[in-house]
Design an enzyme around this catalytic site. Sequence first.
Site, PDB file in Angstrom:
ATOM      1  NE  ARG A  54      -2.109  -0.825   3.177  1.00 27.57           N
ATOM      2  CZ  ARG A  54      -2.975  -1.262   4.360  1.00 27.57           C
ATOM      3  NH1 ARG A  54      -4.417  -0.599   4.429  1.00 27.57           N
ATOM      4  NH2 ARG A  54      -2.596  -1.039   5.299  1.00 27.57           N
ATOM      5  CE  LYS A  70       2.569 -21.352  11.515  1.00 21.96           C
ATOM      6  NZ  LYS A  70       3.357 -20.698  11.802  1.00 21.96           N
ATOM      7  CE  LYS A 114      13.226 -25.044  11.250  1.00 19.20           C
ATOM      8  NZ  LYS A 114      13.782 -23.621  11.062  1.00 19.20           N
ATOM      9  CD  GLU A 137      10.110 -20.839  18.313  1.00 20.50           C
ATOM     10  OE1 GLU A 137      10.191 -20.197  18.410  1.00 20.50           O
ATOM     11  OE2 GLU A 137       8.929 -21.220  18.872  1.00 20.50           O
ATOM     12  CG  ASP A 184       2.685 -20.104  15.819  1.00 26.89           C
ATOM     13  OD1 ASP A 184       2.758 -19.902  15.067  1.00 26.89           O
ATOM     14  OD2 ASP A 184       4.280 -20.344  16.647  1.00 26.89           O
ATOM     15  CG  HIS A 231       6.254 -25.176  11.614  1.00 27.65           C
ATOM     16  ND1 HIS A 231       5.955 -25.089  10.520  1.00 27.65           N
ATOM     17  CD2 HIS A 231       6.820 -24.207  12.938  1.00 27.65           C
ATOM     18  CE1 HIS A 231       6.030 -23.606  10.139  1.00 27.65           C
ATOM     19  NE2 HIS A 231       6.335 -22.802  11.543  1.00 27.65           N
ATOM     20  CE  LYS A 284       6.481 -18.567  20.276  1.00 27.33           C
ATOM     21  NZ  LYS A 284       7.276 -19.212  19.304  1.00 27.33           N
TER      22      LYS A 284
END
Length: 482
Positions: A51, A148, A182, A216, A235, A240, A330
Amino acid sequence: MVSRVIPVDPFDLVIFGATGDLARRKILPGLYRRFWAGQMPEGSRIIGAARTEQDADAWRASIRAAIEEFVAKSKHEAEVIDRFLACLDYVAIDVRGDGGWETLRDMMRQEVTQAFYFSVGPGLFGDLAERLHRYKIACETCRIVVEKPFGRDLDSAKALNATLAAHFDEQQIYRIDHYLGKETVQNLMAVRFANVLFEPLWNSQFIDHVQITVAEEVGVGGRGGYYDKSGAMRDMVQNHLMQLLCLTAMEPPSRFEPDAVRDEKLKVIRALDPLETHDIVRGQYRAGAEPSYLDDVEDPDSRTESFIALKVHVANWRWNGTPFYLRTGKRMKARTSEIVVQFKEPPHSIFEEDTGQRANMLSIRLQPDEGMDLRVTIKEPGPGGMRLVDVPLDMSFADALGPEAADVPDAYERLIMDVIRGNQTLFMRGDEVEAAWAWTDPVVAGWVDRGDRPMPYEPGSAGPEDALILLHRDGRRWREIG
Ligand code: BG6
């Protein structure tokens, strides 16, 4: 060992959402690396569309800055960067508006491969697809790339598939799951199907269980708005971890071809037993000196999980009795992703009870330090009799194949080149995505119905205590994270 780089044919790639984070951090730096390596030919063009009203020079300047920030210094060559930026163009387009589309049509060349990267929210896919047709921009052989999350449940995924199918054939649609790009994930297929060593043992007769971990260190940070509506199950697991599970569990495809591979993955998803409540552990990072999950999101009473551990059963002949344990979270103690295949002990030991015999284990490390480790039992050297010891046959790709092997392409750059080559093997087919949601949906719905609260865990830990118990109760242990 220097890897072969086979240039792709020249292309026109249009990136919608060209000023967004993904374009700046991943897509453009990835394309630059392919250009630097000689894989993206100079006659190609990358057209940014967003935009923001700006000219091509302003967009090029922002991409120059992105390359400087996100590409390793060893690849910063002023002259190469200039030649790459000369391939870039820009058009201001509001996806829901009518300006800019004719300009874009005039920019597109008919004689080269055309690809459109939808790096925008899924709510815009329909408008985008419709306008590409209305303004006669997309040719019949063009490819579209979608990111995704592909929906947030089965119904929304079906609606998205239907929206895209109204304008494009399945062969034109490339649904990205960057884990498939990967290096080690593809190596998993090479290890399984290019060696005779593993396949005869790859079943419940010889494999005790499989662990798949994606841990992570980072929290949800600035993505709290999106993440809190999603959680680890949607998520990470639905896509994954599901893909890693499929590649580990699937039957050998007859050929390394898109539909042969995707058919086998789909069979695995369809063979998954529904999850039982006692096979699920949800967690949320809390307490400690660090910000807790609730500081990272708006809802002070959020029940979204930032960690999940699951015990999954693949109900077929090959895997009956061999559980797959999955976990992802996480703010865990280290950034580690790996698939661990734990073999059974030999059926009969000819050695003394106390020699410390152990079972073989194959671990496939996705990150960091991509590689494989096979643990085998040998005799401890020395005169102390037949004492057995567990040793690693450890291979880091960098050590085994030379430093160039450590410089593996990032998942995105590999996947974008596959789009240009027209190879869908590493992309999800519509029915695969739907099957994954069909398995995930009842689990998430169960939490909502029961008002389930995730268990707290310390940031920097291995997740909640109950995740350890999930394996302890089966007499097993997770591999250490990190
Ligand atoms: C994304 C998730 O798909 O994958 C993120 O939305 C996650 O929440 C990321 O952090 C992990 O990817 P990688 O490649 O860093 O392991």
